[in-house]
Scaffold this motif. Structure first.
Motif, short mmCIF file in Angstrom:
data_model
loop_
_atom_site.label_atom_id
_atom_site.label_comp_id
_atom_site.label_asym_id
_atom_site.label_seq_id
_atom_site.Cartn_x
_atom_site.Cartn_y
_atom_site.Cartn_z
N UNK A 84 33.75 40.16 24.39
CA UNK A 84 34.44 39.01 25.12
C UNK A 84 35.45 39.26 26.41
N UNK A 85 35.40 40.80 27.00
CA UNK A 85 35.96 40.75 28.08
C UNK A 85 35.24 40.86 29.26
N UNK A 86 35.85 40.23 30.31
CA UNK A 86 34.87 40.14 31.69
C UNK A 86 35.57 40.74 32.78
N UNK A 87 35.05 41.12 33.75
CA UNK A 87 35.51 41.83 34.81
C UNK A 87 35.06 40.67 36.03
N UNK A 88 36.05 39.98 36.64
CA UNK A 88 35.83 38.91 37.74
C UNK A 88 36.04 39.89 39.03
N UNK A 89 34.86 39.71 40.03
CA UNK A 89 35.31 40.31 41.34
C UNK A 89 34.98 39.35 42.29
N UNK A 90 36.16 39.44 43.51
CA UNK A 90 35.89 38.47 44.56
C UNK A 90 35.14 39.29 45.60
N UNK A 91 33.44 38.86 45.83
CA UNK A 91 32.82 39.86 46.61
C UNK A 91 32.73 39.06 48.27
N UNK A 92 33.26 39.61 49.13
CA UNK A 92 33.22 38.76 50.49
C UNK A 92 31.83 38.62 50.90
N UNK A 93 31.50 37.59 51.68
CA UNK A 93 30.38 36.81 51.59
C UNK A 93 29.45 37.93 52.34
N UNK A 94 29.71 38.79 53.36
CA UNK A 94 28.71 39.88 54.01
C UNK A 94 28.38 40.77 52.92
N UNK A 95 28.97 40.97 51.83
CA UNK A 95 28.60 41.90 50.98
C UNK A 95 27.72 41.24 49.63
N UNK A 96 27.61 40.01 49.53
CA UNK A 96 27.12 39.25 48.52
C UNK A 96 25.47 39.62 48.68
N UNK A 97 24.95 39.74 49.51
CA UNK A 97 23.53 40.10 49.88
C UNK A 97 23.20 41.61 49.28
N UNK A 98 24.20 42.54 49.32
CA UNK A 98 24.06 43.95 48.72
C UNK A 98 24.09 43.87 47.31
#
Length: 191
Positions: A163-177
């Protein structure tokens, strides 16, 4: 001679990499945080906290007792209900001697009700001493032995690893990768 040149090139690349001057692009860095969904374990009845065998920071397995509310009165009630069941069973035996259907049915019903009351009290006793529903780390204990615990108030906060999660904020230009199931390297400042 080519082995020597390959070794020199590899050494030169290693030195440049150590100095941060390598030609390989650095992997993208994103910000994020770790989040946990805690299990807050409570007893459905109020009472004095009688036992707290776990401590903050301890890892527990599923099924390990976490705490116990004082069960003195509940055990006395169970003894009373057990005696009432024995009495109902004796009355059922006596009613069967007369062989009349009405008293036999009434005695059977009284015995069934006494059994149900005893089973309910056994469940209540079990609820007063909850066990860990899953393996995890005891993140917090919210009461000390001897304190009054209101009904439904959490006593132990448990964090199972799943029940441990890692929440990351990925910039929009990197989302496709980003692809599902991709491995990421994680570093934590201040952990």
């Amino acid at each position: 001679m080519s082995g020597w040149m390959d070794a020199l090139a590899a050494g030169f690349a290693a030195v440049l990499g150590a100095l941060g001057l390598s030609a390989a692009p650095a992997p993208p860095v994103v910000q994020g945080y770790v989040e946990g969904e805690y299990l807050r374990i409570a007893a459905p009845v109020a009472g004095t906290l009688a036992d707290l065998p776990v401590a903050r920071g301890q890892t527990v397995a599923a099924g390990v007792p976490l705490f116990a509310i004082d069960r003195t009165a509940a055990l006395a009630e169970r003894d009373r209900l057990s005696a009432a069941l024995a009495q109902a069973e004796a009355q059922e035996t006596v009613a069967a001697l007369g062989a009349r259907p009405d008293p036999i049915a009434a005695a059977d019903q009284a015995t069934a009700m006494a059994r149900a009351a005893l089973a309910q009290q056994d469940r209540r006793l079990a609820e007063m001493a909850p066990v860990a529903p899953a393996a995890g780390r005891v993140e917090d204990t919210l009461y000390n032995v001897g304190e009054w615990v209101p009904a439904g108030s959490p006593v132990v906060s448990l964090l199972p690893p799943e029940r441990v999660k890692l929440v990351l904020f990925v910039p929009e230009p990197l989302v496709s990768r980003v692809t599902p199931g991709a491995r990421v390297e994680v570093r934590c400042d201040g952990c």
